[in-house]
Design a protein around this motif. Structure first.
Motif, short mmCIF file in Angstrom:
data_model
loop_
_atom_site.label_atom_id
_atom_site.label_comp_id
_atom_site.label_asym_id
_atom_site.label_seq_id
_atom_site.Cartn_x
_atom_site.Cartn_y
_atom_site.Cartn_z
N ALA A 1 0.83 -1.21 0.00
CA ALA A 1 0.00 0.00 0.00
C ALA A 1 0.86 1.26 0.00
O ALA A 1 0.56 2.23 -0.72
N LEU A 2 1.94 1.25 0.77
CA LEU A 2 2.84 2.40 0.79
C LEU A 2 3.45 2.63 -0.59
O LEU A 2 3.53 3.77 -1.07
N TYR A 3 3.89 1.55 -1.23
CA TYR A 3 4.48 1.71 -2.55
C TYR A 3 3.45 2.20 -3.56
O TYR A 3 3.72 3.11 -4.36
N LEU A 4 2.25 1.64 -3.54
CA LEU A 4 1.23 2.07 -4.49
C LEU A 4 0.86 3.54 -4.26
O LEU A 4 0.66 4.28 -5.23
N LEU A 5 0.79 3.95 -3.03
CA LEU A 5 0.53 5.36 -2.72
C LEU A 5 1.66 6.24 -3.25
O LEU A 5 1.41 7.28 -3.86
N LEU A 6 2.88 5.81 -3.03
CA LEU A 6 4.03 6.56 -3.53
C LEU A 6 3.97 6.66 -5.05
O LEU A 6 4.15 7.74 -5.62
N ARG A 7 3.72 5.53 -5.70
CA ARG A 7 3.64 5.52 -7.17
C ARG A 7 2.53 6.44 -7.67
O ARG A 7 2.70 7.19 -8.62
N LEU A 8 1.40 6.38 -7.01
CA LEU A 8 0.25 7.17 -7.44
C LEU A 8 0.52 8.66 -7.29
O LEU A 8 0.14 9.45 -8.15
N THR A 9 1.16 9.04 -6.22
CA THR A 9 1.33 10.46 -5.93
C THR A 9 2.59 11.06 -6.51
O THR A 9 2.65 12.26 -6.75
N VAL A 10 3.64 10.27 -6.75
CA VAL A 10 4.91 10.83 -7.19
C VAL A 10 5.19 10.57 -8.66
O VAL A 10 5.48 11.48 -9.42
N LYS A 11 5.12 9.33 -9.08
CA LYS A 11 5.52 8.98 -10.45
C LYS A 11 4.34 8.78 -11.40
O LYS A 11 4.53 8.62 -12.58
N ASN A 12 3.15 8.77 -10.87
CA ASN A 12 2.00 8.53 -11.71
C ASN A 12 0.84 9.33 -11.14
O ASN A 12 0.02 8.79 -10.42
N PRO A 13 0.76 10.64 -11.43
CA PRO A 13 -0.28 11.45 -10.83
C PRO A 13 -1.68 10.92 -11.15
O PRO A 13 -1.86 10.22 -12.14
N PRO A 14 -2.66 11.22 -10.27
CA PRO A 14 -4.00 10.64 -10.40
C PRO A 14 -4.62 10.76 -11.79
O PRO A 14 -5.26 9.83 -12.25
N GLU A 15 -4.41 11.86 -12.51
CA GLU A 15 -5.03 11.99 -13.82
C GLU A 15 -4.46 11.02 -14.84
O GLU A 15 -5.06 10.74 -15.85
N ASN A 16 -3.27 10.47 -14.57
CA ASN A 16 -2.65 9.51 -15.48
C ASN A 16 -2.51 8.12 -14.86
O ASN A 16 -1.77 7.30 -15.36
N ALA A 17 -3.19 7.90 -13.75
CA ALA A 17 -3.00 6.65 -13.01
C ALA A 17 -3.45 5.44 -13.81
O ALA A 17 -4.45 5.48 -14.52
N GLU A 18 -2.68 4.39 -13.70
CA GLU A 18 -3.03 3.11 -14.30
C GLU A 18 -2.43 2.03 -13.42
O GLU A 18 -1.62 2.31 -12.55
N LEU A 19 -2.85 0.82 -13.63
CA LEU A 19 -2.30 -0.27 -12.84
C LEU A 19 -0.81 -0.38 -13.09
O LEU A 19 -0.37 -0.35 -14.26
N PRO A 20 0.00 -0.51 -12.02
CA PRO A 20 1.45 -0.67 -12.22
C PRO A 20 1.75 -1.94 -12.99
O PRO A 20 1.06 -2.94 -12.85
N SER A 21 2.77 -1.90 -13.79
CA SER A 21 3.17 -3.10 -14.52
C SER A 21 4.62 -3.39 -14.25
O SER A 21 5.35 -2.61 -13.73
#
Length: 154
Positions: free
Chosen positions: A134-154
């Motif tokens: 959850a911490l990593y997904l939150l980090l990914r969502l907020t830092v490297k993949n902003p909400p407007e461009n969010a997609e499932l990590p691959s």
């Protein structure tokens, strides 16, 4: 072999693969060593022991308890009432947490997160798997993949 020995061996087995994951240079070879040397044996032993525990052939649950099953809370509690059930449950955690740790590390590398950021997250994946994820997904969502461009990590 006593269940305490199996439990201890599983813990000792997983540890060097976590160290590789955390501190070794990341390469395809390192990933394969972790996957096939660390995760696969834990998963295989789990897959062999699970039906033996569930059927009562090994370390049966006492007759005063509910039968071990995954459909009721009492059934899951019965499974963890035995040393064998608890040991294979722990092996399940070890295998899946290491798998999630491998995925997090590879994905974090892909998105340019350095080890300084990865190490604490990997620690949380090791100690409390879903919390680290959850911490990593939150980090990914907020830092490297902003909400407007969010997609499932691959």
């Amino acid at each position: 072999m006593p269940w305490e020995t199996v439990f201890s061996f599983a813990n000792l087995w997983a540890l060097p693969f976590w160290l590789l994951l955390t501190f070794a240079p990341r390469s395809e070879l390192t990933g394969r060593i972790i996957l096939f040397g660390g995760i696969a044996p834990l998963a295989f032993v789990y897959a062999v022991l699970l039906p033996l525990i569930m059927s009562g052939a090994v370390d049966p649950v006492g007759p005063e308890n509910a039968p071990a099953d995954f459909t009721t809370l009492a059934g899951v509690m019965a499974l963890f009432d035995s040393e064998g059930g608890t040991t294979i449950g722990w092996m399940h955690y070890l295998a899946f947490d290491l798998f999630v740790g491998l995925w997090v590390a590879r994905n974090a590398d892909r998105y340019g997160f350095g080890r300084f950021v990865q190490v604490p997250i990997l620690f949380f994946v090791l100690m409390a798997g879903p919390l680290g994820l959850a911490l990593y997904l939150l980090l990914r969502l907020t830092v490297k993949n902003p909400p407007e461009n969010a997609e499932l990590p691959s």
